[in-house]
Design a protein around this motif. Structure first.
Motif, PDB file in Angstrom:
ATOM      1  N   HIS A 128       0.436   3.885  -3.171  1.00 61.94           N
ATOM      2  CA  HIS A 128      -0.059   5.902  -2.379  1.00 61.94           C
ATOM      3  C   HIS A 128       1.174   6.518  -2.905  1.00 61.94           C
TER       4      HIS A 128
ATOM      5  N   GLU B  64       1.049   9.506  -4.459  1.00 56.83           N
ATOM      6  CA  GLU B  64      -0.203  10.500  -4.457  1.00 56.83           C
ATOM      7  C   GLU B  64       0.003  11.329  -3.795  1.00 56.83           C
TER       8      GLU B  64
ATOM      9  N   TYR C 213       0.775  -1.320   0.086  1.00 59.39           N
ATOM     10  CA  TYR C 213      -0.015   0.028  -0.393  1.00 59.39           C
ATOM     11  C   TYR C 213       0.971   1.298   0.191  1.00 59.39           C
ATOM     12  N   GLU C 214       2.281   1.338   0.722  1.00 57.70           N
ATOM     13  CA  GLU C 214       3.416   2.237   1.092  1.00 57.70           C
ATOM     14  C   GLU C 214       3.216   2.523  -0.364  1.00 57.70           C
TER      15      GLU C 214
END
Lengths: 460, 69
Positions: A210, A213, A206-207
Motif C-alpha cells: 500500500h 496508495e 501490507y506496508e
C-alpha cells in the motif's frame, strides 16, 4: 539571563515542544493541543497516570490564550534505547502498552510510540512524552501501531534470535527498524508463528503493497475497540515472555573475578573510604559490571550511573535495581571503545554519550578492572585513556592490574606474536602518562592480588 | 483534530484488522489456559517475575475517581 531554547530533539510534533530554560526542561503546548490537554487534566487522567507511575508528572507553569507551559519532573540522566539492556528494553515496551491500554480505557490513545518516549527514572521505566496522548476515536486502528512494531517488538524479536548486541544497531534507526528489513532478518520459521507472522511479516507485506496508495484510503481502515484491546494484550503477553536465546532470563549472571575474598573486601573498603573523602554524590562507573562495587559504597550517593559493555551484566544490575528498589542506580550498556554517538537531524536530536556525561558532571569516575581492556584489547595508549577520563570528571578512581595479573597475562598471550608490541603496558608508564593530566592523591596496592588502586585529581 | 505529523502507514492501519483476529484467538486461548490451570491449582507465580500484568488497577490509588471503568 534567561536562556530559552527549543530542545533539538523536539520538532516533530506540532502540538508543542520541549525547551530548556536555565538548565530546566520545560514544555510549551500550543492551542491545537489545548482540547486534548484540558480533557486529560479535567477527567483526572493525568493525575491517575502520575500516581500509577506510568507518565512523568508535571506542573503547570503558565497559561495564556495561545500557550500553556508545563514543567515535568526533571530526569537527571537520559539513556537511549541503544544503551538499554534487553530487560530494560522489554520494560520500556511493556510500559508503552500498559499506558496505551489504560489510555484507551479512559477514551484516549497514544498517537506515537517511539522508544525515545521512555526514560529510566527511580529504578523503573517511565513515559516522558506528555503530548503523545490524544483522543481515541471509536472504530479506528492504533495509528502508532507501526511505530510500536519498528521501535519495540522488532528490535526485541531480533535480539531474541541474534543476541542482545543487536539492540546497539538501533543507533542507525532513529525511526525504528524498517519493516522490510525486520522481516528479512528474522528466521523463515517465524512465519509459522501466527503472532510473529501477523505482527511482522504480514505487516511488512501490507506496508509494501500500500505504500504508493493515497493516504485518503486510510479512512477505510476500521477496527473495533475490542480488536484493539486484543492486539495490545497479545503484544503485552508475547513481550512479557520473550527471552534471549543466549541467556536464562535474569538472576544467574555470574561475575567472574580472579581475586580472593580478602582482596575483594579490601578493594571495597578503599573505594568506600575515598568516596567518603571526596564527599562524592554523583558517580559514574564506566566498567561497572553488575554494579557490585557501587552497591558496596556505604556513603550517601544521589545518583550512580553504572555502565558496562556486557548486556547480561547490565541486565543483572537492572534486576537488582528492581529487586532492591534502588532509585539511585541507572544501569546502561556502553562500549567505551565506541560510545554512543550523537544522532538524528544535524546530529543534534540525541546527544552523544560523552556530551551527556559532561552535562551530568559526575563528582568521580570509577574505572575498575577496565584499563587493561582499554589498553590491551582496544590498544588505546595510556595518554589517550588519561585524556578521556580527564574530560569526564575532576576525580578518577582507577584500578591498575599489573603485567603479572592473570587477566593481563591472558590478554597479552592472546596477542601471540605481537605480544612484544605491548611492552609499554607497565605500571611506571601508566603513572607517567596519567600524571600529565592528574595529580596523584592516593595509591594503594590490593593485598593478595596483582592490582593497585589509584585516586587521581584532575590538574587545573 | 487529527495530527498527521508522521506517517502511520496505510498498510499498517489496514493490517490491524487481520492482526486483531489472530490476537483475539491468542488472548482467548491464554485466558482459557489460565482458568484451567487455576481450577487444577497448576498456576505458579514465579518469584523471578519482575513484570506485572498489563491491567492497571485504579483501586490501588488513594482517591479513586468516578471516571474509572
Amino acid at each position: 539571563m534567561t536562556n530559552n531554547s527549543r530542545h533539538a530533539s523536539s520538532y516533530r510534533d506540532p502540538s508543542g515542544h520541549v525547551y530548556v530554560e536555565n538548565g530546566i526542561i520545560k514544555r510549551v503546548i500550543f492551542s491545537t493541543y489545548f482540547s486534548q490537554y484540558k480533557a486529560l487534566q479535567n477527567t483526572g487522567f493525568f493525575q491517575k497516570a502520575f500516581q500509577h507511575q506510568l507518565l512523568i508528572p508535571h506542573e503547570e507553569l503558565k497559561v495564556s490564550e495561545t500557550e500553556i507551559h508545563i514543567q515535568p519532573t526533571q530526569i537527571p540522566f537520559i539513556t537511549y534505547p541503544y544503551e538499554w539492556s534487553f530487560q530494560q528494553y522489554k520494560e520500556a515496551a511493556l510500559l508503552t502498552l500498559k499506558l496505551q491500554k489504560y489510555a484507551l480505557q479512559h477514551g484516549f490513545s497514544l498517537k506515537d510510540a517511539t522508544a525515545y518516549n521512555v526514560a529510566f527514572f527511580h529504578g523503573k521505566a517511565i513515559f516522558i512524552d506528555t503530548l503523545s496522548l490524544d483522543f481515541y476515536k471509536e472504530n479506528t486502528p492504533w495509528r502508532a501501531y507501526k511505530q510500536f512494531i519498528t521501535h519495540f517488538l522488532g528490535p526485541l524479536v531480533l535480539a531474541k534470535y541474534h543476541g542482545a548486541d543487536f539492540l546497539k544497531t538501533m543507533t542507525s534507526f532513529i525511526d525504528g527498524i524498517p519493516l522490510k528489513l525486520l522481516s528479512s532478518l528474522l528466521p523463515t520459521r517465524t512465519k509459522l508463528n501466527p503472532f510473529l507472522y501477523t505482527n511482522i511479516h504480514l505487516l511488512a507485506r501490507y506496508e509494501h503493497k500500500h505504500q504508493e496508495e493515497n493516504v485518503e484510503k486510510r479512512k477505510q481502515a476500521t477496527l473495533s475497540k475490542k480488536g484493539l484491546f486484543n492486539i495490545i494484550d497479545s503484544l503485552y503477553n508475547y513481550i512479557k515472555k520473550i527471552k534471549l536465546k543466549e541467556q536464562s532470563e535474569w538472576g544467574d549472571y555470574y561475575q567472574k573475578t580472579n581475586y580472593s575474598d580478602t582482596a575483594f573486601q579490601q578493594k571495597s573498603t578503599i573505594i568506600n573510604d575515598w568516596i567518603q573523602q571526596l564527599n562524592a554524590k554523583k558517580i559514574i562507573d564506566v566498567g561497572g559490571n553488575d554494579g557490585t562495587f557501587v552497591r558496596q559504597i556505604s556513603a550517601d550517593i544521589t545518583l550512580a550511573l553504572v555502565g558496562d559493555i556486557d548486556n547480561n551484566a547490565v541486565n543483572q544490575n537492572y534486576y537488582l535495581v528492581k529487586k532492591n528498589k534502588e532509585a539511585h542506580i541507572i544501569p546502561f550498556t556502553i562500549d567505551l571503545l565506541n560510545p554512543s554517538p550523537a544522532i538524528g537531524f544535524q546530529n543534534t536530536e540525541r546527544f552523544s554519550f560523552i556530551k551527556r556525561v559532561a552535562n551530568f558532571q559526575p563528582d568521580v569516575t570509577l574505572a575498575l578492572a577496565l584499563i587493561h581492556h582499554l589498553s590491551l584489547t582496544g590498544n588505546v595508549p595510556f595518554e589517550n585513556s588519561a585524556q578521556f577520563f580527564a574530560s569526564i570528571s575532576n576525580n578518577l578512581l582507577i584500578e591498575f592490574p599489573k603485567r603479572t595479573d592473570s587477566y593481563v597475562q591472558r590478554l597479552l598471550n592472546a596477542k601471540a606474536e605481537f605480544k612484544n608490541h605491548f611492552e609499554h603496558y607497565q605500571i611506571e608508564n601508566f603513572e607517567k602518562a596519567y600524571s600529565f593530566y592528574f595529580e596523584l592523591v592516593d595509591k594503594r596496592p590490593i593485598n593478595d592480588s596483582e592490582r593497585v588502586l589509584y585516586l587521581f585529581k584532575k590538574k587545573k | 483534530m487529527e495530527f498527521l505529523y508522521f506517517d502511520a502507514g496505510l498498510g499498517a492501519m489496514l493490517a490491524q484488522a487481520a492482526v486483531a483476529v489472530v490476537a483475539g484467538v491468542a488472548v482467548f486461548y491464554k485466558s482459557i489456559k489460565y482458568k484451567i490451570k487455576t481450577i487444577f491449582g497448576l498456576h505458579k507465580e514465579s518469584s523471578e517475575e519482575v513484570f506485572d500484568d498489563i491491567d492497571v488497577d485504579d483501586k490501588s490509588l488513594k482517591k479513586p475517581s468516578k471516571n474509572d471503568q
